[in-house]
Design a protein around this motif. Sequence first.
Motif, PDB file in Angstrom:
ATOM      1  N   TYR A  17      -2.866  -5.179  -4.345  1.00 44.52           N
ATOM      2  CA  TYR A  17      -1.587  -4.593  -4.754  1.00 44.52           C
ATOM      3  C   TYR A  17      -0.463  -5.228  -3.942  1.00 44.52           C
ATOM      4  O   TYR A  17       0.579  -5.650  -4.488  1.00 44.52           O
ATOM      5  CB  TYR A  17      -1.649  -3.092  -4.519  1.00 44.52           C
ATOM      6  N   ILE A  18      -0.679  -5.320  -2.637  1.00 50.79           N
ATOM      7  CA  ILE A  18       0.335  -5.918  -1.767  1.00 50.79           C
ATOM      8  C   ILE A  18       0.562  -7.381  -2.132  1.00 50.79           C
ATOM      9  O   ILE A  18       1.703  -7.854  -2.212  1.00 50.79           O
ATOM     10  CB  ILE A  18      -0.112  -5.771  -0.297  1.00 50.79           C
ATOM     11  N   ARG A  72       1.361  -0.568   7.656  1.00 47.99           N
ATOM     12  CA  ARG A  72       2.254  -1.655   8.061  1.00 47.99           C
ATOM     13  C   ARG A  72       2.452  -2.646   6.920  1.00 47.99           C
ATOM     14  O   ARG A  72       3.572  -3.089   6.635  1.00 47.99           O
ATOM     15  CB  ARG A  72       1.676  -2.373   9.273  1.00 47.99           C
ATOM     16  N   SER A  73       1.357  -2.997   6.263  1.00 46.51           N
ATOM     17  CA  SER A  73       1.424  -3.975   5.169  1.00 46.51           C
ATOM     18  C   SER A  73       2.192  -3.424   3.982  1.00 46.51           C
ATOM     19  O   SER A  73       2.941  -4.160   3.321  1.00 46.51           O
ATOM     20  CB  SER A  73       0.006  -4.372   4.750  1.00 46.51           C
ATOM     21  N   LEU A  74       2.013  -2.141   3.684  1.00 43.42           N
ATOM     22  CA  LEU A  74       2.735  -1.516   2.573  1.00 43.42           C
ATOM     23  C   LEU A  74       4.238  -1.481   2.849  1.00 43.42           C
ATOM     24  O   LEU A  74       5.052  -1.776   1.963  1.00 43.42           O
ATOM     25  CB  LEU A  74       2.204  -0.100   2.336  1.00 43.42           C
ATOM     26  N   ALA A  76       5.906  -3.496   4.629  1.00 47.76           N
ATOM     27  CA  ALA A  76       6.445  -4.856   4.606  1.00 47.76           C
ATOM     28  C   ALA A  76       6.858  -5.287   3.203  1.00 47.76           C
ATOM     29  O   ALA A  76       7.756  -6.126   3.056  1.00 47.76           O
ATOM     30  CB  ALA A  76       5.419  -5.836   5.169  1.00 47.76           C
ATOM     31  N   VAL A  77       6.216  -4.732   2.162  1.00 51.76           N
ATOM     32  CA  VAL A  77       6.568  -5.113   0.791  1.00 51.76           C
ATOM     33  C   VAL A  77       7.314  -4.006   0.055  1.00 51.76           C
ATOM     34  O   VAL A  77       7.574  -4.109  -1.141  1.00 51.76           O
ATOM     35  CB  VAL A  77       5.318  -5.532  -0.014  1.00 51.76           C
ATOM     36  N   GLY A  78       7.646  -2.915   0.760  1.00 48.67           N
ATOM     37  CA  GLY A  78       8.451  -1.862   0.155  1.00 48.67           C
ATOM     38  C   GLY A  78       7.686  -0.876  -0.696  1.00 48.67           C
ATOM     39  O   GLY A  78       8.278  -0.207  -1.552  1.00 48.67           O
ATOM     40  N   LEU A  79       6.383  -0.751  -0.484  1.00 48.70           N
ATOM     41  CA  LEU A  79       5.587   0.221  -1.240  1.00 48.70           C
ATOM     42  C   LEU A  79       5.454   1.504  -0.429  1.00 48.70           C
ATOM     43  O   LEU A  79       5.217   1.477   0.776  1.00 48.70           O
ATOM     44  CB  LEU A  79       4.199  -0.334  -1.539  1.00 48.70           C
ATOM     45  N   ALA A  80       5.595   2.643  -1.115  1.00 55.11           N
ATOM     46  CA  ALA A  80       5.480   3.941  -0.462  1.00 55.11           C
ATOM     47  C   ALA A  80       4.633   4.868  -1.326  1.00 55.11           C
ATOM     48  O   ALA A  80       4.346   4.579  -2.492  1.00 55.11           O
ATOM     49  CB  ALA A  80       6.860   4.550  -0.238  1.00 55.11           C
ATOM     50  N   ASN A  81       4.234   5.992  -0.737  1.00 47.47           N
ATOM     51  CA  ASN A  81       3.437   7.001  -1.450  1.00 47.47           C
ATOM     52  C   ASN A  81       2.163   6.394  -2.037  1.00 47.47           C
ATOM     53  O   ASN A  81       1.800   6.643  -3.193  1.00 47.47           O
ATOM     54  CB  ASN A  81       4.265   7.661  -2.554  1.00 47.47           C
TER      55      ASN A  81
END
Length: 256
Positions: A17-18, A72-74, A76-81
């Motif tokens: 996903y990332i 941390r990785s999420l 970095a790419v602007g993914l939340a929840n």
Amino acid sequence: MGGHIDLYLDVASLYSYIALIQAIKTQDLLKQHSVEINIHPFFLGAVNASSGNKPPWTLPAKAVYGVHDSQRSLRAVGLANVSPPGDLMQAGRTMVPLRALLYIKTHCPAATYLATWRALFHAFWTLHRPPITPETLGQTLAGIPAGTNAAGSSPPEVLGPGDGGERLFSAPEVAGILQAEKSAEYKNALRETTQRALDQGAFGAPWLWVTNAATGESEPFFGSDRWSHVYAFLGLPYRDVELLPPGAARGSEAKL
């Protein structure tokens, strides 16, 4: 300069996903450098079984560390929840959506293909409705609004049966996708794509096979945090992580 990136992903892989978000954000810039990126669905369960690898969360020490690393990785790419949808062993049986993606890749525009990837990841990791059966996949496909932008910073909206608005796929198109994914053609296509990655040495996801057009050489890369190595291999200009002097912007404020 110039080259080709084959990026292999599975909906059940968080780091896939990332990697998808990273690929979407950079694909236009890669094109300016004459680098094409091709995203392939492949079945991570078969890759793990064939390579002898095991999901990292099955090892207690990796599972504890993975909570920190994934967040941390999420960020970095602007993914939340984003969080696992319960039993990942059960949810990881993603053959149905992967075969559907292979059909969509062949029969639909690239933007539709990428928007579908984004919607499937969102359903799996945020809505906790893994689209791993024909029924749940059909519901997910039918709920993707027309005009969904895979590159958007916000997650894709999901429409219910009673909601108005145009959809990315019509009801007959959804039925056609579900029919196609059951066919021998797309069952074989998924096996072939997965085997191709295994032949390249794949043992997990995301898996990258990168070819430098100038030298003709190809090399494998693994993980969502190897892009600087990929750019270096392709001879592309890039800015790596840089430590700044005292008084400069810190943390997320330090834009590289």
